[in-house]
Design a protein around this motif. Structure first.
Motif, PDB file in Angstrom:
ATOM      1  N   GLY A   7     -30.932  76.456 -79.119  1.00 41.06           N
ATOM      2  CA  GLY A   7     -29.740  77.192 -78.769  1.00 41.06           C
ATOM      3  C   GLY A   7     -28.460  76.713 -79.418  1.00 41.06           C
ATOM      4  N   GLY A   8     -28.537  75.654 -80.202  1.00 41.12           N
ATOM      5  CA  GLY A   8     -27.340  75.183 -80.878  1.00 41.12           C
ATOM      6  C   GLY A   8     -26.888  76.160 -81.952  1.00 41.12           C
ATOM      7  N   GLY A   9     -25.703  75.919 -82.496  1.00 41.09           N
ATOM      8  CA  GLY A   9     -25.199  76.787 -83.537  1.00 41.09           C
ATOM      9  C   GLY A   9     -23.747  76.519 -83.828  1.00 41.09           C
ATOM     10  N   LEU A  10     -23.136  77.469 -84.533  1.00 41.08           N
ATOM     11  CA  LEU A  10     -21.729  77.378 -84.917  1.00 41.08           C
ATOM     12  C   LEU A  10     -20.916  78.325 -84.055  1.00 41.08           C
ATOM     13  CD1 LEU A  10     -19.467  76.487 -86.898  1.00 41.08           C
ATOM     14  CD2 LEU A  10     -20.201  78.365 -88.382  1.00 41.08           C
ATOM     15  N   VAL A  11     -19.838  77.827 -83.490  1.00 39.89           N
ATOM     16  CA  VAL A  11     -18.988  78.638 -82.638  1.00 39.89           C
ATOM     17  C   VAL A  11     -17.532  78.242 -82.882  1.00 39.89           C
ATOM     18  CG1 VAL A  11     -19.188  77.036 -80.693  1.00 39.89           C
ATOM     19  CG2 VAL A  11     -18.643  79.439 -80.257  1.00 39.89           C
ATOM     20  N   GLN A  12     -16.630  79.175 -82.682  1.00 33.50           N
ATOM     21  CA  GLN A  12     -15.211  78.874 -82.842  1.00 33.50           C
ATOM     22  C   GLN A  12     -14.669  78.166 -81.615  1.00 33.50           C
ATOM     23  OE1 GLN A  12     -13.234  82.578 -83.795  1.00 33.50           O
ATOM     24  NE2 GLN A  12     -13.408  82.171 -85.986  1.00 33.50           N
ATOM     25  N   ALA A  13     -13.630  77.404 -81.816  1.00 34.79           N
ATOM     26  CA  ALA A  13     -12.980  76.730 -80.700  1.00 34.79           C
ATOM     27  C   ALA A  13     -12.571  77.755 -79.641  1.00 34.79           C
ATOM     28  CB  ALA A  13     -11.756  75.962 -81.194  1.00 34.79           C
ATOM     29  N   GLY A  14     -12.798  77.392 -78.385  1.00 33.53           N
ATOM     30  CA  GLY A  14     -12.530  78.298 -77.284  1.00 33.53           C
ATOM     31  C   GLY A  14     -13.716  79.154 -76.892  1.00 33.53           C
ATOM     32  N   GLY A  15     -14.735  79.149 -77.724  1.00 31.53           N
ATOM     33  CA  GLY A  15     -15.920  79.956 -77.460  1.00 31.53           C
ATOM     34  C   GLY A  15     -16.911  79.279 -76.544  1.00 31.53           C
ATOM     35  N   LEU A  17     -21.282  78.565 -75.650  1.00 34.39           N
ATOM     36  CA  LEU A  17     -22.636  78.423 -76.182  1.00 34.39           C
ATOM     37  C   LEU A  17     -23.512  77.878 -75.065  1.00 34.39           C
ATOM     38  CD1 LEU A  17     -23.856  78.845 -79.062  1.00 34.39           C
ATOM     39  CD2 LEU A  17     -23.618  76.371 -79.385  1.00 34.39           C
ATOM     40  N   ARG A  18     -24.764  78.282 -75.030  1.00 36.44           N
ATOM     41  CA  ARG A  18     -25.705  77.718 -74.075  1.00 36.44           C
ATOM     42  C   ARG A  18     -26.887  77.113 -74.824  1.00 36.44           C
ATOM     43  NH1 ARG A  18     -29.232  80.648 -69.312  1.00 36.44           N
ATOM     44  NH2 ARG A  18     -30.519  81.247 -71.111  1.00 36.44           N
ATOM     45  N   VAL A  19     -27.143  75.860 -74.562  1.00 35.62           N
ATOM     46  CA  VAL A  19     -28.323  75.208 -75.122  1.00 35.62           C
ATOM     47  C   VAL A  19     -29.366  75.040 -74.026  1.00 35.62           C
ATOM     48  CG1 VAL A  19     -27.143  74.061 -77.028  1.00 35.62           C
ATOM     49  CG2 VAL A  19     -27.263  72.934 -74.809  1.00 35.62           C
ATOM     50  N   SER A  20     -30.625  75.083 -74.438  1.00 34.27           N
ATOM     51  CA  SER A  20     -31.736  75.003 -73.497  1.00 34.27           C
ATOM     52  C   SER A  20     -32.666  73.870 -73.891  1.00 34.27           C
ATOM     53  CB  SER A  20     -32.529  76.313 -73.498  1.00 34.27           C
ATOM     54  OG  SER A  20     -31.720  77.414 -73.207  1.00 34.27           O
ATOM     55  N   CYS A  21     -33.446  73.427 -72.925  1.00 34.86           N
ATOM     56  CA  CYS A  21     -34.431  72.385 -73.186  1.00 34.86           C
ATOM     57  C   CYS A  21     -35.670  72.703 -72.375  1.00 34.86           C
ATOM     58  CB  CYS A  21     -33.875  71.021 -72.818  1.00 34.86           C
ATOM     59  SG  CYS A  21     -35.057  69.671 -73.011  1.00 34.86           S
ATOM     60  N   ALA A  22     -36.765  72.974 -73.061  1.00 38.61           N
ATOM     61  CA  ALA A  22     -38.025  73.282 -72.400  1.00 38.61           C
ATOM     62  C   ALA A  22     -38.913  72.046 -72.391  1.00 38.61           C
ATOM     63  CB  ALA A  22     -38.727  74.419 -73.128  1.00 38.61           C
ATOM     64  N   ALA A  23     -39.532  71.796 -71.253  1.00 39.49           N
ATOM     65  CA  ALA A  23     -40.395  70.625 -71.103  1.00 39.49           C
ATOM     66  C   ALA A  23     -41.852  71.042 -71.028  1.00 39.49           C
ATOM     67  CB  ALA A  23     -40.011  69.863 -69.838  1.00 39.49           C
ATOM     68  N   SER A  24     -42.700  70.168 -71.554  1.00 38.39           N
ATOM     69  CA  SER A  24     -44.124  70.480 -71.597  1.00 38.39           C
ATOM     70  C   SER A  24     -44.883  69.954 -70.397  1.00 38.39           C
ATOM     71  CB  SER A  24     -44.743  69.885 -72.859  1.00 38.39           C
ATOM     72  OG  SER A  24     -44.670  68.471 -72.795  1.00 38.39           O
ATOM     73  N   TYR A 116     -37.849  59.905 -71.852  1.00 36.84           N
ATOM     74  CA  TYR A 116     -38.280  60.957 -72.779  1.00 36.84           C
ATOM     75  C   TYR A 116     -37.061  61.640 -73.399  1.00 36.84           C
ATOM     76  CZ  TYR A 116     -42.419  60.277 -69.933  1.00 36.84           C
ATOM     77  OH  TYR A 116     -43.473  59.715 -69.265  1.00 36.84           O
ATOM     78  N   TRP A 117     -37.173  61.937 -74.698  1.00 36.70           N
ATOM     79  CA  TRP A 117     -36.076  62.568 -75.439  1.00 36.70           C
ATOM     80  C   TRP A 117     -36.579  63.723 -76.273  1.00 36.70           C
ATOM     81  CZ3 TRP A 117     -30.991  61.115 -74.975  1.00 36.70           C
ATOM     82  CH2 TRP A 117     -30.744  59.927 -74.269  1.00 36.70           C
ATOM     83  N   GLY A 118     -35.770  64.773 -76.360  1.00 35.73           N
ATOM     84  CA  GLY A 118     -36.045  65.870 -77.262  1.00 35.73           C
ATOM     85  C   GLY A 118     -35.522  65.562 -78.649  1.00 35.73           C
ATOM     86  N   GLN A 119     -35.696  66.508 -79.564  1.00 35.81           N
ATOM     87  CA  GLN A 119     -35.353  66.279 -80.967  1.00 35.81           C
ATOM     88  C   GLN A 119     -33.890  66.553 -81.277  1.00 35.81           C
ATOM     89  OE1 GLN A 119     -36.244  69.090 -79.875  1.00 35.81           O
ATOM     90  NE2 GLN A 119     -35.394  70.701 -81.150  1.00 35.81           N
ATOM     91  N   GLY A 120     -33.176  67.181 -80.381  1.00 35.42           N
ATOM     92  CA  GLY A 120     -31.765  67.453 -80.609  1.00 35.42           C
ATOM     93  C   GLY A 120     -31.513  68.819 -81.212  1.00 35.42           C
ATOM     94  N   THR A 121     -30.359  69.363 -80.887  1.00 37.30           N
ATOM     95  CA  THR A 121     -29.927  70.636 -81.462  1.00 37.30           C
ATOM     96  C   THR A 121     -28.451  70.505 -81.836  1.00 37.30           C
ATOM     97  OG1 THR A 121     -29.852  73.042 -81.114  1.00 37.30           O
ATOM     98  CG2 THR A 121     -29.371  71.665 -79.194  1.00 37.30           C
ATOM     99  N   GLN A 122     -28.111  70.977 -83.033  1.00 42.09           N
ATOM    100  CA  GLN A 122     -26.755  70.808 -83.558  1.00 42.09           C
ATOM    101  C   GLN A 122     -25.814  71.853 -82.972  1.00 42.09           C
ATOM    102  OE1 GLN A 122     -25.425  68.493 -85.977  1.00 42.09           O
ATOM    103  NE2 GLN A 122     -23.501  69.394 -85.278  1.00 42.09           N
ATOM    104  N   VAL A 123     -24.688  71.381 -82.476  1.00 44.91           N
ATOM    105  CA  VAL A 123     -23.607  72.251 -82.026  1.00 44.91           C
ATOM    106  C   VAL A 123     -22.388  71.939 -82.872  1.00 44.91           C
ATOM    107  CG1 VAL A 123     -22.053  72.812 -80.121  1.00 44.91           C
ATOM    108  CG2 VAL A 123     -24.494  72.452 -79.681  1.00 44.91           C
ATOM    109  N   THR A 124     -21.852  72.961 -83.520  1.00 41.60           N
ATOM    110  CA  THR A 124     -20.671  72.788 -84.367  1.00 41.60           C
ATOM    111  C   THR A 124     -19.583  73.737 -83.888  1.00 41.60           C
ATOM    112  OG1 THR A 124     -22.056  72.206 -86.263  1.00 41.60           O
ATOM    113  CG2 THR A 124     -19.774  72.827 -86.715  1.00 41.60           C
ATOM    114  N   VAL A 125     -18.414  73.167 -83.598  1.00 40.65           N
ATOM    115  CA  VAL A 125     -17.279  73.949 -83.130  1.00 40.65           C
ATOM    116  C   VAL A 125     -16.196  73.903 -84.200  1.00 40.65           C
ATOM    117  CG1 VAL A 125     -15.616  74.310 -81.274  1.00 40.65           C
ATOM    118  CG2 VAL A 125     -17.852  73.295 -80.771  1.00 40.65           C
TER     119      VAL A 125
END
Length: 127
Positions: A7-15, A17-24, A116-125
């Protein structure tokens, strides 16, 4: 437990974003969960945590009032809703889980307490 963040991505300031994490894990609900973030050259820092039942949440001061952590145990997923994003929120966001008992109340801020740790998702503002 395997964790997959998305769910990471590029968003403008003030915007927003929702990131999710699914577990096995077969039994997701006993795990306390958290989000940390990291920028190059800096320590991984605590963002938010949620208890296994979802009844207790905690946030870093820098995101309090802007971010919301939640979980859906039926879907084995946690979420981080990020509103009013700022350029300083730019980072790789990692989800994490732990099923142990802890001896102090603020344990959730300590990345070494999580198993336990996930692999990470990039969030850029962008500004």
């Amino acid at each position: 437990v395997q964790l997959q963040a998305s769910g990471g991505g590029l968003v403008q300031a003030g915007g927003s974003l929702r990131v999710s994490c699914a577990a096995s894990a077969r039994t997701f609900s006993p795990y306390d969960m958290g989000w940390f973030r990291q920028v190059p050259g800096k320590e991984r820092e605590f963002v938010a945590a949620i208890s296994w039942s979802g009844s207790s949440t905690n946030y870093a001061d820098s995101v309090k009032g802007r971010f919301t952590i939640s979980r859906d145990n039926a879907k084995n997923t946690i979420y981080l809703q990020m509103n009013s994003l700022k350029p300083e929120d730019t980072a790789v966001y990692y989800c994490t889980a732990d099923g142990s008992d802890h001896s102090y109340s603020s344990w959730y801020k300590d990345k070494s307490e999580y198993d336990y740790w996930g692999q990470g998702t990039q969030v850029t503002v962008s500004s």
